[in-house]
Design a protein around this motif. Structure first.
Motif, PDB file in Angstrom:
ATOM      1  N   ASP A   1       0.825  -1.207   0.000  1.00  0.00           N
ATOM      2  CA  ASP A   1       0.000   0.000   0.000  1.00  0.00           C
ATOM      3  C   ASP A   1       0.863   1.262   0.000  1.00  0.00           C
ATOM      4  O   ASP A   1       0.537   2.245  -0.666  1.00  0.00           O
ATOM      5  N   GLY A   2       1.976   1.225   0.725  1.00  0.00           N
ATOM      6  CA  GLY A   2       2.851   2.400   0.734  1.00  0.00           C
ATOM      7  C   GLY A   2       3.420   2.659  -0.649  1.00  0.00           C
ATOM      8  O   GLY A   2       3.416   3.790  -1.142  1.00  0.00           O
ATOM      9  N   GLY A   3       3.912   1.595  -1.278  1.00  0.00           N
ATOM     10  CA  GLY A   3       4.481   1.708  -2.615  1.00  0.00           C
ATOM     11  C   GLY A   3       3.444   2.103  -3.648  1.00  0.00           C
ATOM     12  O   GLY A   3       3.780   2.596  -4.726  1.00  0.00           O
ATOM     13  N   THR A   4       2.174   1.920  -3.310  1.00  0.00           N
ATOM     14  CA  THR A   4       1.103   2.228  -4.257  1.00  0.00           C
ATOM     15  C   THR A   4       0.478   3.594  -3.987  1.00  0.00           C
ATOM     16  O   THR A   4       0.499   4.465  -4.846  1.00  0.00           O
TER      17      THR A   4
ATOM     18  N   GLU B   1      -2.354  -1.920   5.035  1.00  0.00           N
ATOM     19  CA  GLU B   1      -2.757  -0.699   5.730  1.00  0.00           C
ATOM     20  C   GLU B   1      -1.667  -0.034   6.566  1.00  0.00           C
ATOM     21  O   GLU B   1      -1.957   0.664   7.532  1.00  0.00           O
ATOM     22  N   ALA B   2      -0.418  -0.270   6.203  1.00  0.00           N
ATOM     23  CA  ALA B   2       0.692   0.459   6.835  1.00  0.00           C
ATOM     24  C   ALA B   2       2.005   0.040   6.183  1.00  0.00           C
ATOM     25  O   ALA B   2       2.039  -0.874   5.363  1.00  0.00           O
ATOM     26  N   TYR B   3       3.063   0.748   6.568  1.00  0.00           N
ATOM     27  CA  TYR B   3       4.422   0.375   6.138  1.00  0.00           C
ATOM     28  C   TYR B   3       4.917  -0.716   7.063  1.00  0.00           C
ATOM     29  O   TYR B   3       5.396  -0.447   8.161  1.00  0.00           O
ATOM     30  N   MET B   4       4.775  -1.955   6.646  1.00  0.00           N
ATOM     31  CA  MET B   4       5.119  -3.052   7.543  1.00  0.00           C
ATOM     32  C   MET B   4       6.606  -3.382   7.524  1.00  0.00           C
ATOM     33  O   MET B   4       7.198  -3.652   8.565  1.00  0.00           O
ATOM     34  N   ASN B   5       7.229  -3.352   6.338  1.00  0.00           N
ATOM     35  CA  ASN B   5       8.660  -3.645   6.238  1.00  0.00           C
ATOM     36  C   ASN B   5       9.494  -2.854   7.227  1.00  0.00           C
ATOM     37  O   ASN B   5      10.462  -3.358   7.787  1.00  0.00           O
ATOM     38  N   THR B   6       9.125  -1.592   7.417  1.00  0.00           N
ATOM     39  CA  THR B   6       9.955  -0.707   8.229  1.00  0.00           C
ATOM     40  C   THR B   6       9.474  -0.640   9.677  1.00  0.00           C
ATOM     41  O   THR B   6       9.968   0.157  10.455  1.00  0.00           O
TER      42      THR B   6
HETATM   43  C1  LIG Z   1      12.706   5.998  -1.244  1.00  0.00           C
HETATM   44  C2  LIG Z   1      12.516   5.087  -0.083  1.00  0.00           C
HETATM   45  N1  LIG Z   1      12.066   5.585   1.091  1.00  0.00           N
HETATM   46  C3  LIG Z   1      11.903   4.773   2.132  1.00  0.00           C
HETATM   47  C4  LIG Z   1      12.179   3.448   2.025  1.00  0.00           C
HETATM   48  C5  LIG Z   1      12.028   2.575   3.230  1.00  0.00           C
HETATM   49  N2  LIG Z   1      10.932   1.614   3.090  1.00  0.00           N
HETATM   50  C6  LIG Z   1      11.126   0.341   2.688  1.00  0.00           C
HETATM   51  S1  LIG Z   1       9.743  -0.572   2.654  1.00  0.00           S
HETATM   52  C7  LIG Z   1       8.825   0.727   3.256  1.00  0.00           C
HETATM   53  C8  LIG Z   1       7.381   0.594   3.556  1.00  0.00           C
HETATM   54  C9  LIG Z   1       6.678  -0.355   2.658  1.00  0.00           C
HETATM   55  O1  LIG Z   1       5.314  -0.253   2.885  1.00  0.00           O
HETATM   56  P1  LIG Z   1       4.279  -0.932   1.939  1.00  0.00           P
HETATM   57  O2  LIG Z   1       4.523  -0.496   0.535  1.00  0.00           O
HETATM   58  O3  LIG Z   1       2.944  -0.699   2.502  1.00  0.00           O
HETATM   59  O4  LIG Z   1       4.683  -2.468   1.985  1.00  0.00           O
HETATM   60  P2  LIG Z   1       4.613  -3.461   3.251  1.00  0.00           P
HETATM   61  O5  LIG Z   1       5.952  -3.470   3.864  1.00  0.00           O
HETATM   62  O6  LIG Z   1       3.563  -2.976   4.183  1.00  0.00           O
HETATM   63  O7  LIG Z   1       4.235  -4.765   2.631  1.00  0.00           O
HETATM   64  C10 LIG Z   1       9.622   1.849   3.435  1.00  0.00           C
HETATM   65  C11 LIG Z   1       9.137   3.145   3.943  1.00  0.00           C
HETATM   66  C12 LIG Z   1      12.647   2.960   0.785  1.00  0.00           C
HETATM   67  N3  LIG Z   1      12.932   1.671   0.578  1.00  0.00           N
HETATM   68  N4  LIG Z   1      12.806   3.795  -0.243  1.00  0.00           N
END
Ligand SMILES: Cc1ncc(C[n+]2csc(CCOP(=O)(O)OP(=O)(O)O)c2C)c(N)n1
Ligand SMILES: [Mg+2]
Lengths: 237, 420
Positions: free
Chosen positions: A34-37, A63-68
């Motif tokens: 979701d964050g990437g989208t 529904e959130a940035y889970m990786n981080t």
């Molecule tokens: C330009 C940039 N900013 C920040 C990050 C750090 N980062 C890696 S994954 C992520 C969040 C991913 O969230 P989401 O797209 O919702 O995927 P999810 O982990 O929830 O499956 C962030 C902020 C990054 N990789 N690149």
């Protein structure tokens, strides 16, 4: 191929353009969280939609940035606790009135196909992917995927929560073509939002000794709004 | 064929001669004429097969190029200045993945203050990005370097940036000899990728690499640039053989043989320097010009050889490493380490400030009195006035606006508050 956090849609366009130049009919699928989208990748995604490139984009929405480590995204629902919307202060959790409804943003591009789905109904998801792949042009599928760690729920409840999200009306499951809703998944057994919220620790602050009925009502109102907006009916099966 | 042609149009035609399969770009001055011309070439059907993708940002432009290149297509884009900075994350990604994309940088200053004119701040900011960087002295070389860039990129599996001075070259009409399609086709074979996304032979590209192998991946990228030090002159020689325009590829030498003073520079200012050198030589000053064509990889050995006989070296730079001074100069110092040569940095032409032959001549004549770091034709009176304002009052206001008022470029609504 994996390139960057925010460029899946544009990389997919590049692959698609290469296939066209080479006269090949290899189809292209792009995937992101979701964050990437909805946040960092929205520009490239909107560009891909607007050009109507032959790409199927699938968003896995937890529904959130889970990786981080569970920070808020533009897809985090109101009142949900994340690491950057803590359950403290006068209005604990994520703020009401913020966030993006990406399926509707996608529909505003009038692309050939937009659908939502959850991991609770894999047949429905499969049918939508198949349908999407039979269509040319930009297509978008938004899949709700509970995250046990990020939502503070039991792993065994993952499918249940996805189903409750749909059955409460909080996550409408529908299809749209060229900007018009063409089908909705009916609700088998309508449930109050509390049934969905209560098993999740990210909403624990709503269910303390004195439940936060005002906030719960606001969330319930959102669910009701979805049901009327998408004309979702409860059906006996 | 000889043509009187604008630099951008010539480069667009050169790029088309290289038969890219995917072109994507986002407009920014002074790159616009290149991509406008290419969009017309593609749309007219003169270049087939080729997809021209109008993207919504430079970040997407480079990302589309990444996807296209990974799928085995010859990919091209162009940008400048803020646009290059906006795509930086993808710029590093392209080189890290070893994708042979070719990109024109129509060199322009970076803001703030916003400025559309030429200097090298944009491409210099990417000197460590893993891209090969070639700098064109004139439009003929810009054309020739673009055609060679595709071959170079695909030979070493690295992306190549061809840098040409914004406006000074991109918008200048000069006589250019365009190679014909048959010559370019014979010189530049179809793209044979080292890695390709192909459902028939599945691979993944872009895996995460941890401490166990990251250093090695980086080292290999460096190795490939070192290989490019051999490949660039070989390609230049091959290109010279079919076009008659023979260049070294890494550097260009002008009256260096007996030169006691050598000015080192990149790009179009080399033309001005050559004229200046001719004039000074008539007055008995033994001066020459060393042009650096390949800034990355940096040709340490060629530079050392070219400078070995010099007493004084001036590195004339169109970029400023704020907080230290020269960028190219540091590279040159590495090249001449251990030789008894004075290397001085002269920053010139920032934000399009004209680099005058007169000023260059004066600078060269007074080379022995130059400070380690000099700013050519710096308007010290403007600097002093601003410093005085800063001392006089805490809220002295925005620097750029203050200076513009001082030079009379804008009105002065705040004049009552400003010390005169
Ligand atoms: C330009 C940039 N900013 C920040 C990050 C750090 N980062 C890696 S994954 C992520 C969040 C991913 O969230 P989401 O797209 O919702 O995927 P999810 O982990 O929830 O499956 C962030 C902020 C990054 N990789 N690149
Ligand atoms: Mg997420």
């Amino acid at each position: 191929m994996h390139s960057l956090f925010g460029n899946a849609a544009a990389v997919a366009t590049g692959v698609f353009a290469a296939m066209r130049a080479k006269g090949r009919d290899t189809r292209v699928v792009a995937q992101a969280g979701d964050g990437g989208t909805v946040d960092i990748g929205l520009g490239p995604l909107s560009g891909m939609f607007e050009r109507n490139d032959d790409v199927l984009f699938i968003c896995y929405d937890n529904e959130a940035y889970m990786n981080t480590g569970v920070q808020r995204s533009g897809a985090t629902p109101p009142a949900a606790r994340t690491a950057t919307t803590q359950a403290v202060g006068e209005h604990p959790g994520n703020v009401f009135g913020q966030g993006k409804d990406l399926p509707r943003i996608a529909m505003a591009h009038e692309i050939p196909y937009v659908a939502t789905a959850t991991v609770a109904d894999l047949r429905d998801l499969e049918a939508k992917v198949e349908k999407a792949m039979a269509i040319r042009g930009a297509r978008y599928i938004h899949v709700l995927v509970p995250c046990p760690l990020g939502w503070g729920s039991a792993s065994k409840d993952t499918i249940l929560l996805a189903r409750l999200a749909q059955q409460s009306g909080l996550f409408p499951v529908f299809e749209a073509e060229f900007g018009e809703v063409t089908a909705v998944l009916p609700i088998r057994r309508r449930v109050p939002v509390t049934e969905y919220l209560q098993p999740q620790k990210r909403y624990a602050h709503l269910f303390g000794q004195t439940p936060d009925t005002e906030t719960i009502e606001r969330i319930q109102a959102q669910a009701d709004r979805n049901l009327s907006r998408y004309h979702i009916d409860e059906v006996e099966i | 064929m000889r043509k009187q042609i604008e630099g951008s149009a010539a480069v667009a035609q050169a790029v088309a001669l290289a038969r890219p399969e995917v072109i994507c770009a986002y407009p920014i001055s002074p790159q616009t004429h290149i991509v406008e011309a290419l969009s017309a070439i593609v749309k007219s059907g003169d270049l087939q097969p080729c997809e021209f993708v109008n993207v919504e940002s430079e970040f997407a432009a480079m990302s589309v190029a990444i996807g296209a290149s990974a799928a085995g297509a010859r990919a091209y884009t162009a940008t400048a200045s803020q646009g290059l900075l906006f795509m930086v994350e993808a710029v590093y990604n392209a080189s890290g993945l070893g994708l042979p994309i070719v990109m024109t940088v129509a060199n322009r200053a970076i803001g703030a203050p916003i400025n559309i004119w030429n200097d090298h701040s944009d491409s210099m900011s990417q000197r460590d990005s893993g891209w090969i960087q070639l700098y064109a002295e004139d439009n003929q070389e810009a054309v020739d370097l673009h055609i060679q860039a595709f071959k170079l990129a695909e030979t070493v599996s690295l992306p190549v940036m061809v840098c040409m001075d914004g406006f000074i070259l991109t918008h200048a009409v000069e006589e250019v000899e365009m190679p014909d399609q048959a010559t370019v086709d014979a010189f530049l074979p179809a793209f044979e990728p080292r890695q390709v996304l192909d459902p028939a032979e599945p691979v993944s590209i872009g895996a995460m690499v941890g401490p166990e192998a990251f250093m090695e991946v980086r080292y290999l990228a460096h190795r490939r640039q070192m290989e490019a030090l051999e490949v660039i002159p070989a390609i230049a020689a091959e290109y010279g053989a079919v076009t008659g325009r023979v260049r070294d590829g890494l550097i260009s030498r002008y009256r260096l043989d007996d030169a006691e003073i050598v000015v080192v520079a990149l790009g179009s200012v080399i033309g001005t320097l050559q004229d200046t050198v001719d004039a000074l030589r008539e007055q008995g000053v033994l001066v020459g010009v060393l042009g650096i064509t390949s800034f990355r990889p940096f040709p340490l050995e060629s530079v050392r050889d070219a400078l070995a006989g010099a007493r004084s070296v001036v590195v004339l730079e169109k970029a400023l490493a704020v907080g230290i001074g020269g960028i190219v100069a540091n590279n040159v110092r590495t090249a001449v380490a251990g030789l008894a040569i004075d290397v001085r940095t002269v920053i010139a032409g920032l934000g399009g400030r004209p680099i005058l032959g007169e000023s260059l001549a004066e600078m060269i004549r007074g080379v022995d009195d130059l400070d380690e770091l000099t700013f050519l034709d710096l308007r010290t009176e403007l600097v002093e006035r601003e410093l005085q304002r800063n001392r006089a009052t805490r809220r002295s206001g925005p620097t750029a606006e203050n200076l513009l008022r001082d030079v009379g470029a804008v009105g002065d609504p705040l004049s009552v508050r400003m010390p005169r």
